[in-house]
Enzyme design. Structure first.
Site, PDB file in Angstrom:
ATOM      1  N   LYS A 106       0.857  -1.192   0.000  1.00  0.00           N
ATOM      2  CA  LYS A 106       0.000   0.000   0.000  1.00  0.00           C
ATOM      3  C   LYS A 106       0.881   1.226   0.000  1.00  0.00           C
ATOM      4  O   LYS A 106       2.000   1.197   0.518  1.00  0.00           O
ATOM      5  CB  LYS A 106      -0.880   0.015   1.259  1.00  0.00           C
ATOM      6  CG  LYS A 106      -2.124   0.848   1.108  1.00  0.00           C
ATOM      7  CD  LYS A 106      -3.173   0.065   0.356  1.00  0.00           C
ATOM      8  CE  LYS A 106      -4.500   0.740   0.279  1.00  0.00           C
ATOM      9  NZ  LYS A 106      -5.543  -0.225  -0.101  1.00  0.00           N
TER      10      LYS A 106
HETATM   11  N1  GLU Z   1      -7.338  -0.066  -3.289  1.00  0.00           N
HETATM   12  C1  GLU Z   1      -8.059  -1.261  -3.570  1.00  0.00           C
HETATM   13  C2  GLU Z   1      -8.117  -2.158  -2.342  1.00  0.00           C
HETATM   14  O1  GLU Z   1      -7.925  -1.725  -1.237  1.00  0.00           O
HETATM   15  C3  GLU Z   1      -7.561  -1.962  -4.830  1.00  0.00           C
HETATM   16  C4  GLU Z   1      -6.140  -2.425  -4.790  1.00  0.00           C
HETATM   17  C5  GLU Z   1      -5.641  -2.934  -6.132  1.00  0.00           C
HETATM   18  O2  GLU Z   1      -6.400  -3.066  -7.060  1.00  0.00           O
HETATM   19  O3  GLU Z   1      -4.448  -3.204  -6.183  1.00  0.00           O
HETATM   20  O4  GLU Z   1      -8.431  -3.323  -2.441  1.00  0.00           O
END
Ligand code: GLU
Length: 419
Positions: A106
């Site tokens: 993240k």
């Molecule tokens: N931000 C989204 C999540 O928390 C998508 C993450 C992604 O597609 O890599 O699942």
């Protein structure tokens, strides 16, 4: 966020419980408790008035055991490293629950994007990309949109990365615009996944029928799409909100009208009117009279302070980490079922995976194929978690963590510890 709340500790507490239920030994999961890598950067941005402002940014890679790290980038004024660490770990668990070959990561920048001009936002994004460049890439770590980031931001990241490499690298991010290698179905994927899991859970708990009342916190990409799809399926959405507050209407709100209003009012539902709809706060939404509650906003929304007020019998976590450990315990004791984030909101990363596969193989899939494969994966994962719920007599959250932990620890064991 209050000082006492630490989302990473929240994640660890559940992980320990799940490991205990699985009877895992220390060596089987010790490494999973720590992020593999944490990068903190200071991002200088030339503001429109000529001054230089420095923003703090992070990229955390929790695990690359099952494949490249994967996870979104959020822009938020209150984000901190513990939140990013927790979000990265949840990505590892999420990818394992739905069995896609990714680890978790993240990223975040401590900024309120509403206070920046478009040019400032672009410069911030491009400089942040350059600073996390050693970590990201289609074969090692692939960012995606999260809170306050979107296809446009992903496009700037893709362009910056590509310019510095000297050739187009669409697979470095997912959630891009179609013109530069984005995938059909990706913008709606998280909300679509949430609506599939909501439908399946309602079926399982015998809560089907037009009289069931759903409350949705958050009308952004996740909550908005979930609301639209559930509304179109004929469900009654009695409450909806965004950061400015929300509305309650026992007979069901007109979701198409609310979303059209928000689209033409800078993505805000403030000032919306509908006959019979009363204004409520976000906290009132959490405790409102409904059968199903779907929090789709931020972490830490359902806490020990409001858990007792909840009237819903079923909670579907569209957001990441909306329920604290203390609240989770209260709700489970009260017999309220919670389908956790790592299962309920996994649709986004599932379609991100499809996008990345299309990018690295130069393929283009049609939307029906994408939506259908997403549905299959979400339903299969739901029933796998449910099986553990039944076999081990645990909550949905513990069951999902058990499934993920089992996959992660097996992969770790198979790879062994280097050197
Ligand atoms: N931000 C989204 C999540 O928390 C998508 C993450 C992604 O597609 O890599 O699942």
């Amino acid at each position: 966020m209050p000082d006492t709340y630490n989302p990473y500790d929240n994640m660890l507490a559940v992980l320990e419980k799940a490991a205990g239920k699985l009877g895992l030994e220390h060596n089987d999961y010790e490494a999973i408790k720590y992020p593999e890598r944490e990068l903190k950067v200071s991002i200088p941005v030339k503001m429109d008035n000529g001054t230089i402002k420095v923003f703090e940014g992070y990229r955390v890679q929790h695990s690359s055991t099952r494949g490249p790290c994967k996870g979104g980038i959020r822009y938020h004024p209150h984000v901190d490293i513990d939140e990013v660490k927790a979000l990265a770990a949840w990505m590892s668990l999420k990818c394992a629950v739905v069995d896609i070959p990714y680890g978790g990561a993240k990223g975040a920048v401590k900024v309120d994007p509403a206070e920046l001009s478009k040019g400032e936002l672009e410069r911030l994004t491009r400089r942040f990309t350059a600073m996390i460049l050693p970590l990201i890439g289609p074969e090692k770590d692939i960012p995606a949109p999260d809170i306050n980031t979107n296809a446009e931001v992903m496009g700037w990241i893709m362009d910056t990365y590509s310019m510095l490499k000297g050739y187009a690298v669409p697979g470095v991010v997912t959630g891009k615009a179609l013109e530069i290698g984005g995938s059909l179905g990706r913008p709606e994927a998280t909300g679509r996944g949430v609506s599939i899991i909501t439908g399946e859970s309602m079926k399982f708990f015998n809560m089907e029928g037009i009289n069931k009342r759903i409350a949705i916190q958050g009308m952004g990409n996740v909550g908005g799409v979930s609301a639209r799809l559930l509304y179109r399926e004929g469900h009654k959405i009695v409450a909806a909100s965004d950061v400015t507050g929300g509305f309650y209407k026992a007979e069901g709100l007109n979701i198409e009208k609310i979303l059209a209003y928000s689209a033409s009012h800078s993505k805000s539902i403030a000032g919306y009117t509908e006959e019979g709809a009363e204004s409520i706060t976000n906290d009132e939404l959490i405790g409102c009279d409904c059968d199903v509650l779907i929090p789709c906003a931020m972490e830490n929304q359902i806490t020990e302070k409001n858990a007792d007020s909840i009237k819903a019998k079923l909670i579907i976590e569209g957001a990441n980490g909306p329920t604290t450990v203390e609240a989770d315990e209260i709700l489970v004791k009260r017999g309220i079922h919670i389908v956790p984030d790592v299962l309920a909101n996994a649709g986004g990363v599932v379609v991100s995976y499809f996008e990345w596969v299309q990018n690295i193989q130069n393929l283009m899939w049609d939307e029906d194929q994408i939506n259908e494969t997403l549905r299959k994966i979400m339903i299969k994962s739901f029933y796998q978690v449910l099986q553990i719920v039944k076999d081990k007599n645990v909550s949905f959250r513990i069951a999902a963590y058990m499934l993920a932990l089992l996959k992660l620890s097996k992969a770790k064991k198979t790879r062994g510890v280097f050197p």
